[in-house]
Write an enzyme that holds these catalytic residues in place. Structure first.
Site, PDB file in Angstrom:
ATOM      1  N   CYS A 207      -1.287  -7.032  24.462  1.00  0.00           N
ATOM      2  CA  CYS A 207      -2.404  -7.520  25.292  1.00  0.00           C
ATOM      3  C   CYS A 207      -1.841  -7.779  26.679  1.00  0.00           C
ATOM      4  CB  CYS A 207      -3.015  -8.777  24.701  1.00  0.00           C
ATOM      5  SG  CYS A 207      -3.557  -8.612  22.991  1.00  0.00           S
ATOM      6  N   ALA A 208      -1.366  -6.728  27.332  1.00  0.00           N
ATOM      7  CA  ALA A 208      -0.512  -6.864  28.510  1.00  0.00           C
ATOM      8  C   ALA A 208      -1.231  -7.401  29.733  1.00  0.00           C
ATOM      9  CB  ALA A 208       0.135  -5.516  28.842  1.00  0.00           C
ATOM     10  N   GLY A 211       0.372  -7.604  33.285  1.00  0.00           N
ATOM     11  CA  GLY A 211       1.771  -7.299  33.023  1.00  0.00           C
ATOM     12  C   GLY A 211       2.790  -8.354  33.367  1.00  0.00           C
ATOM     13  N   GLY A 212       2.410  -9.611  33.520  1.00  0.00           N
ATOM     14  CA  GLY A 212       3.395 -10.638  33.848  1.00  0.00           C
ATOM     15  C   GLY A 212       4.506 -10.738  32.815  1.00  0.00           C
ATOM     16  N   ASP A 231      -3.454  -2.404  26.734  1.00  0.00           N
ATOM     17  CA  ASP A 231      -4.578  -3.318  26.921  1.00  0.00           C
ATOM     18  C   ASP A 231      -5.870  -2.519  26.826  1.00  0.00           C
ATOM     19  OD1 ASP A 231      -4.634  -6.397  28.102  1.00  0.00           O
ATOM     20  OD2 ASP A 231      -6.492  -5.301  28.447  1.00  0.00           O
ATOM     21  N   CYS A 332      -2.356 -19.174  25.570  1.00  0.00           N
ATOM     22  CA  CYS A 332      -2.333 -20.296  26.523  1.00  0.00           C
ATOM     23  C   CYS A 332      -3.480 -21.227  26.158  1.00  0.00           C
ATOM     24  CB  CYS A 332      -2.424 -19.811  27.964  1.00  0.00           C
ATOM     25  SG  CYS A 332      -3.805 -18.701  28.304  1.00  0.00           S
TER      26      CYS A 332
END
Length: 391
Positions: A207-208, A211-212, A231, A332
């Site tokens: 689930c990029a 791209g962090g 993604d 998160c």
């Protein structure tokens, strides 16, 4: 703008933000930018003052207020200097009636409070967040980057992390322009550490997004091996290309998935991947320091949909792992349903998997995983767990 006019502007903006939160419209930052673009007469001090009023009112009210005025009246009753600005002047708000309803104070919406993980210090969820950076080991050392960022301080326990004061203009710095650093919260860096990616591995960031974490994995792999950023949202994945080029991580492959048909697109990788990171779509309850109005957007129905989607993604991710491979699940989010319960559910549904102990510099053990919170760790809120497919 007079002080009273600034209060009225904050009320107008809060009205727009409340409607947008209810209807799934633009974020507060976007609405504030649009507001001042149409009002060129407002100077920098006016814009800063109005913005501060808006976010102070947002942070104070846990449940979505009925109106912008109710939000500001609640704040003004705690701050006499603001209450004095409700003076009925030409561009200011009408005086406050003693019996006028006001938004009650609170950190977490009432319906959500019982669902938040027990060790979360709710007062810490709404403080202002610093700017955390990850030094890009493909281009620099911590010392190289620190020389260009004299206001930055190292973060104990994280080998590539620097911290700047809240609001620092990182993207104007030479370190950022040269790709020596990326903006990445310390908690997010911890998740990349938990992946334990190494040069030569095959790694999938499932689930990029933009791209962090993909870029953090690329640095850990020293640019060697196979790293696939996947993604289902094209616009998010498109942002990775320029970031990867600036970071010197040109070996990353991207894969656009068709939501609901991901297993077919990933079938060629079945049983071959060393590490899969599932940074799943979530409620974002751990990011309220940065997006406090997100509390007003979350509903029980939306949380139900997110929990179902997280489980679905974990189920199609599992077959990608080689025997002995590691599946890292992260959100998160600080609800038990999206964290501890989600991992417990996966382990119940799938035989031949075990949770790995994680020896990391921040966080607390929580069920089969680790919990990070702003109050305890100074990071955004995260839950993550590493799951090993038994050989």
């Amino acid at each position: 703008m007079t002080p009273s006019a600034r209060i009225q502007a904050a009320i107008d903006l809060l009205d727009a933000i409340i409607v947008s939160a209810r209807d799934g419209g633009p974020a507060a930052d976007t609405l504030i930018a649009r507001y001042f673009k149409a009002r060129r007469y407002a100077g920098s001090r006016d814009r800063r003052a109005v913005r501060d009023h808006v976010y102070d009112a947002i942070r104070r009210a846990g449940d979505r207020p009925d109106s912008g005025r109710a939000a500001m009246v609640g704040l003004a009753r705690e701050r006499p200097e603001l209450a004095a600005c409700f003076d009925g002047s030409a561009h200011g708000p009408a005086p406050i009636d003693p019996d006028e309803p006001a938004a009650p104070a609170g950190g977490v919406p009432a319906w959500l409070a019982p669902l938040i993980a027990a060790p979360v210090e709710q007062d810490g969820l709404l403080g202002r967040a610093p700017v955390d950076l990850r030094v890009n080991r493909l281009k620099a050392t911590l010392g190289d980057a620190a020389l260009l960022l004299p206001d930055a301080a190292a973060i104990t326990g994280l080998p590539d992390a620097l911290r700047l004061p809240e609001g620092s203009p990182v993207e104007q710095s030479e370190a950022w322009k040269k790709g020596l650093v990326e903006v990445q919260d310390a908690g997010s860096q911890m998740i990349a550490l938990a992946c334990d990616a190494k040069p030569g591995m095959t790694v999938v960031d499932l689930c990029a997004g933009a791209g962090g974490k993909t870029l953090a994995l690329a640095a850990a792999m020293a640019g060697k091996g196979a790293l696939i950023a996947a993604d289902a949202i094209r616009s998010r994945l498109a942002r990775l290309g320029p970031r990867a080029e600036r970071a010197g991580a040109t070996f990353i492959e991207t894969l656009l998935l068709d939501q609901g048909h991901e297993a077919g697109a990933l079938a060629s990788l079945g049983g071959q991947v060393d590490v899969v990171l599932v940074d799943a779509p979530c409620s974002g309850t751990g990011t309220w320091r940065r997006n406090p109005e997100a509390r007003w957007r979350l509903t029980p129905a939306r949380l139900d949909r997110l929990v179902a989607e997280q489980a679905r993604i974990l189920d199609f991710a599992a077959p990608l792992l080689a025997p002995g491979g590691t599946l890292v699940y992260a959100t998160c989010a600080l609800t038990e349903r999206e964290g501890r319960d989600q991992v417990d559910g996966f382990l119940t549904r799938h035989a031949g998997w075990a949770a790995l102990p994680l020896n990391l510099p921040l966080g607390r053990a929580h069920g089969a995983g680790v919990l990070l919170t702003p109050g305890h760790d100074g990071t955004d809120g995260f839950f993550f767990a590493a799951l090993r497919r038994t050989p």
